[in-house]
Design a protein around this motif. Structure first.
Motif, mmCIF file in Angstrom:
data_model
loop_
_atom_site.group_PDB
_atom_site.id
_atom_site.type_symbol
_atom_site.label_atom_id
_atom_site.label_comp_id
_atom_site.label_asym_id
_atom_site.label_seq_id
_atom_site.Cartn_x
_atom_site.Cartn_y
_atom_site.Cartn_z
ATOM 1 N N GLY A 1 0.842 -1.186 0.000
ATOM 2 C CA GLY A 1 0.000 0.000 0.000
ATOM 3 C C GLY A 1 0.877 1.235 0.000
ATOM 4 N N LYS A 2 0.266 2.374 0.353
ATOM 5 C CA LYS A 2 1.028 3.622 0.381
ATOM 6 C C LYS A 2 0.843 4.353 1.689
ATOM 7 N N SER A 3 0.763 3.596 2.779
ATOM 8 C CA SER A 3 0.569 4.242 4.076
ATOM 9 C C SER A 3 1.881 4.433 4.817
ATOM 10 N N GLU A 4 2.837 3.492 4.655
ATOM 11 C CA GLU A 4 4.093 3.594 5.383
ATOM 12 C C GLU A 4 5.278 3.542 4.429
ATOM 13 N N ILE A 5 6.162 4.504 4.556
ATOM 14 C CA ILE A 5 7.363 4.568 3.730
ATOM 15 C C ILE A 5 8.422 3.625 4.314
ATOM 16 N N LYS A 6 9.094 2.859 3.457
ATOM 17 C CA LYS A 6 10.139 1.955 3.938
ATOM 18 C C LYS A 6 11.541 2.403 3.528
ATOM 19 N N ARG A 7 11.629 3.322 2.562
ATOM 20 C CA ARG A 7 12.947 3.758 2.090
ATOM 21 C C ARG A 7 12.842 5.119 1.415
ATOM 22 N N ILE A 8 13.856 5.953 1.651
ATOM 23 C CA ILE A 8 13.946 7.255 0.992
ATOM 24 C C ILE A 8 15.262 7.313 0.229
ATOM 25 N N ASP A 9 15.180 7.491 -1.092
ATOM 26 C CA ASP A 9 16.376 7.746 -1.895
ATOM 27 C C ASP A 9 16.480 9.256 -2.083
ATOM 28 N N VAL A 10 17.613 9.817 -1.705
ATOM 29 C CA VAL A 10 17.776 11.274 -1.668
ATOM 30 C C VAL A 10 18.473 11.780 -2.931
ATOM 31 N N VAL A 11 17.822 12.697 -3.636
ATOM 32 C CA VAL A 11 18.408 13.324 -4.830
ATOM 33 C C VAL A 11 18.198 14.842 -4.764
ATOM 34 N N VAL A 12 18.369 15.403 -3.587
ATOM 35 C CA VAL A 12 18.176 16.838 -3.396
ATOM 36 C C VAL A 12 19.245 17.621 -4.152
ATOM 37 N N PRO A 13 18.857 18.637 -4.926
ATOM 38 C CA PRO A 13 19.844 19.433 -5.669
ATOM 39 C C PRO A 13 20.522 20.463 -4.780
ATOM 40 N N ASP A 14 21.296 21.365 -5.380
ATOM 41 C CA ASP A 14 21.949 22.401 -4.594
ATOM 42 C C ASP A 14 20.915 23.388 -4.050
ATOM 43 N N LEU A 15 21.366 24.278 -3.178
ATOM 44 C CA LEU A 15 20.456 25.160 -2.448
ATOM 45 C C LEU A 15 19.608 26.028 -3.364
ATOM 46 N N GLN A 16 20.234 26.615 -4.378
ATOM 47 C CA GLN A 16 19.494 27.503 -5.275
ATOM 48 C C GLN A 16 18.367 26.755 -5.985
ATOM 49 N N LYS A 17 18.668 25.561 -6.514
ATOM 50 C CA LYS A 17 17.648 24.777 -7.216
ATOM 51 C C LYS A 17 16.567 24.293 -6.263
ATOM 52 N N THR A 18 16.949 24.009 -5.029
ATOM 53 C CA THR A 18 15.950 23.607 -4.033
ATOM 54 C C THR A 18 14.963 24.729 -3.781
ATOM 55 N N TYR A 19 15.475 25.915 -3.517
ATOM 56 C CA TYR A 19 14.596 27.064 -3.282
ATOM 57 C C TYR A 19 13.743 27.383 -4.509
ATOM 58 N N SER A 20 14.347 27.384 -5.683
ATOM 59 C CA SER A 20 13.618 27.698 -6.910
ATOM 60 C C SER A 20 12.508 26.688 -7.166
ATOM 61 N N GLY A 21 12.823 25.396 -6.960
ATOM 62 C CA GLY A 21 11.821 24.352 -7.174
ATOM 63 C C GLY A 21 10.650 24.475 -6.232
ATOM 64 N N VAL A 22 10.931 24.762 -4.969
ATOM 65 C CA VAL A 22 9.856 24.926 -3.995
ATOM 66 C C VAL A 22 9.035 26.165 -4.296
ATOM 67 N N GLY A 23 9.682 27.243 -4.718
ATOM 68 C CA GLY A 23 8.955 28.462 -5.090
ATOM 69 C C GLY A 23 8.013 28.229 -6.247
ATOM 70 N N ASP A 24 8.481 27.527 -7.264
ATOM 71 C CA ASP A 24 7.648 27.202 -8.424
ATOM 72 C C ASP A 24 6.473 26.316 -8.013
ATOM 73 N N TYR A 25 6.746 25.361 -7.131
ATOM 74 C CA TYR A 25 5.712 24.445 -6.641
ATOM 75 C C TYR A 25 4.635 25.220 -5.885
ATOM 76 N N PHE A 26 5.055 26.173 -5.070
ATOM 77 C CA PHE A 26 4.088 26.990 -4.326
ATOM 78 C C PHE A 26 3.196 27.773 -5.289
ATOM 79 N N ILE A 27 3.781 28.359 -6.314
ATOM 80 C CA ILE A 27 2.997 29.135 -7.281
ATOM 81 C C ILE A 27 1.923 28.272 -7.929
ATOM 82 N N SER A 28 2.263 27.040 -8.249
ATOM 83 C CA SER A 28 1.317 26.165 -8.952
ATOM 84 C C SER A 28 0.284 25.524 -8.036
ATOM 85 N N GLU A 29 0.614 25.339 -6.747
ATOM 86 C CA GLU A 29 -0.266 24.596 -5.854
ATOM 87 C C GLU A 29 -1.032 25.456 -4.852
#
Length: 416
Positions: free
Chosen positions: A92-120
């Motif tokens: 199912g999709k109730s409990e996470i068993k593993r997280i694979d991390v592919v977080v970009p650099d700080l600028q791309k992280t902030y930009s991606g979250v900003g864009d996501y906020f605008i759309s959502e």
């Protein structure tokens, strides 16, 4: 800085206040902001790691970072949507068993979250809150100019101000020049320590400058060295000086830093990390129970040049804050713990800033620019300056506006 990146920075800025806050308006109008702020906090903490297979310590540590398990789960779904993590679930999709991390650099992280906020985002209050904070990140404004400039109705403005005052994100004071009501953000004390006007009503400028010089000569001025200084105590309460708290074997201790004008929005994140590193080292210098640090700059240079600090029994607690910000790893070594530097460009800049602050009392301006989960996000004891100030203000309850009280009542009754 582009609009999307700036939005992402603001969302991270408000996180430290919103994550401690709850209530009808926050859970309905500010829920996306709260979730995305936690997402950024988690992303910037785990970015230098590849995989998290044991989720129990992850959630335990998130709780120590003031992020509840449900909020951490929500944050992970946002990060997955952004492509910053890949989640594997049990049946199912109730409990996470593993997280694979592919977080970009700080600028791309902030930009991606900003864009996501605008759309959502669907909340006008949340959008206007970020717009207000964008203005205040430059300098404080007259309240009437903010209201007219952003075309805010007074009810919406009152609700935003009430929520943000409770989260220690906004405050007001009366201008000594023309008696106009000025709105400012304690979050941006590095850019605008303008609450100094309020401080100078009770203390003369000469005494204030002497107190600031005390900090400048010893960045990370610890408890015991300012307790009798009424100017500095009032400055902490008013949000005039950056104040961090570290908890270890000798208990919770505060460390003071000088305010700094003109800090870039991305640079501010690095400056905070530098102050955290200094606070950890100052704790060992001033409050260690066994072996005290005598040369903080030499210790930091050894950490970077050799790559680690030799094992010490107190390192586990003392350096947890630096670990939670992705600066170091703490490795068990018998009954002691070694502190290992995480070598990347951002952390090198942080170290450079910290060494400059230790050596000259200031720092030059920079341009914006497989560990299991047990070794990351271990419960930490750093209090962000917004959280520290919130603790100071907790006993001084403020009165909600009529607009906010009515809005809460309508929400509880199911009236839009």
């Amino acid at each position: 800085m582009d609009k999307k990146t700036s939005l992402g920075v603001k969302i991270h800025d408000v996180h430290h206040g919103l994550v401690q806050s709850t209530g009808a308006i926050i859970e309905t109008e500010f829920d996306l902001l709260k979730g995305l702020g936690s997402a950024i906090q988690i992303a910037t903490t785990i970015k230098d790691h590849e995989t998290i297979k044991d989720l129990k310590p992850f959630y335990a540590a998130s709780g120590e970072l003031k992020i509840s398990k449900p909020l951490a789960k929500e944050a992970l779904t946002h990060l997955e949507a952004l492509g910053f993590v890949r989640l594997q679930y049990h049946t199912g999709k109730s409990e996470i068993k593993r997280i694979d991390v592919v977080v970009p650099d700080l600028q791309k992280t902030y930009s991606g979250v900003g864009d996501y906020f605008i759309s959502e985002n669907t909340s006008d209050l949340a959008q206007k809150t970020l717009a207000i904070l964008e203005k205040l990140s430059a300098f404080p404004h007259k309240e009437k100019e903010v209201i007219s400039g952003l075309d805010l109705d007074i009810n919406s403005y009152d609700q935003i101000k009430d929520v943000c005052k409770g989260a220690s994100l906004l405050d007001t004071y009366t201008s000594p020049a023309d008696s106009e009501s000025i709105i400012y953000s304690p979050v941006y004390w590095d850019d605008n320590p303008d609450k100094i006007f309020e401080l100078l009503k009770n203390h003369n400028s000469e005494d204030f400058m002497k107190s600031i010089d005390r900090i400048k000569s010893y960045q990370g001025l610890p408890d015991g060295r300012f307790n009798e200084d009424k100017v500095l105590h009032d400055a902490i309460e008013l949000g005039c000086v950056p104040t961090l708290s570290v908890n270890s074997t000798s208990g919770l201790k505060k460390f003071l830093f000088t305010p700094r004008k003109g800090v870039g929005k991305l640079e501010k994140n690095l400056l905070h990390k530098a102050r955290v590193l200094i606070s950890c080292v100052r704790y060992g210098e001033n409050f260690a129970g066994i072996t005290k640090i005598f040369a903080p700059d030499r210790l930091i240079n050894a950490l970077v040049n050799r790559g680690f600090i030799k094992g010490h029994s107190e390192s586990l607690m003392q350096y947890e804050p630096a670990r939670n910000l992705g600066l170091v790893k703490i490795i068990p070594s018998g009954s002691k713990y070694e502190v290992h530097f995480i070598d990347n460009d951002e952390n090198k800049l942080v170290v450079y800033m910290a060494l400059e602050m230790l050596e000259i009392g200031d720092t030059s301006k920079f341009e914006d620019s497989e560990e299991i989960a047990k070794k990351i996000l271990i419960p930490g004891n750093i209090l962000h300056p917004t959280q520290t100030r919130t603790h100071f203000l907790r006993e001084n309850q403020y009165e909600k506006s009529h607009s906010t009280i009515n809005r809460i009542n309508d929400l509880l009754r199911g009236i839009e």
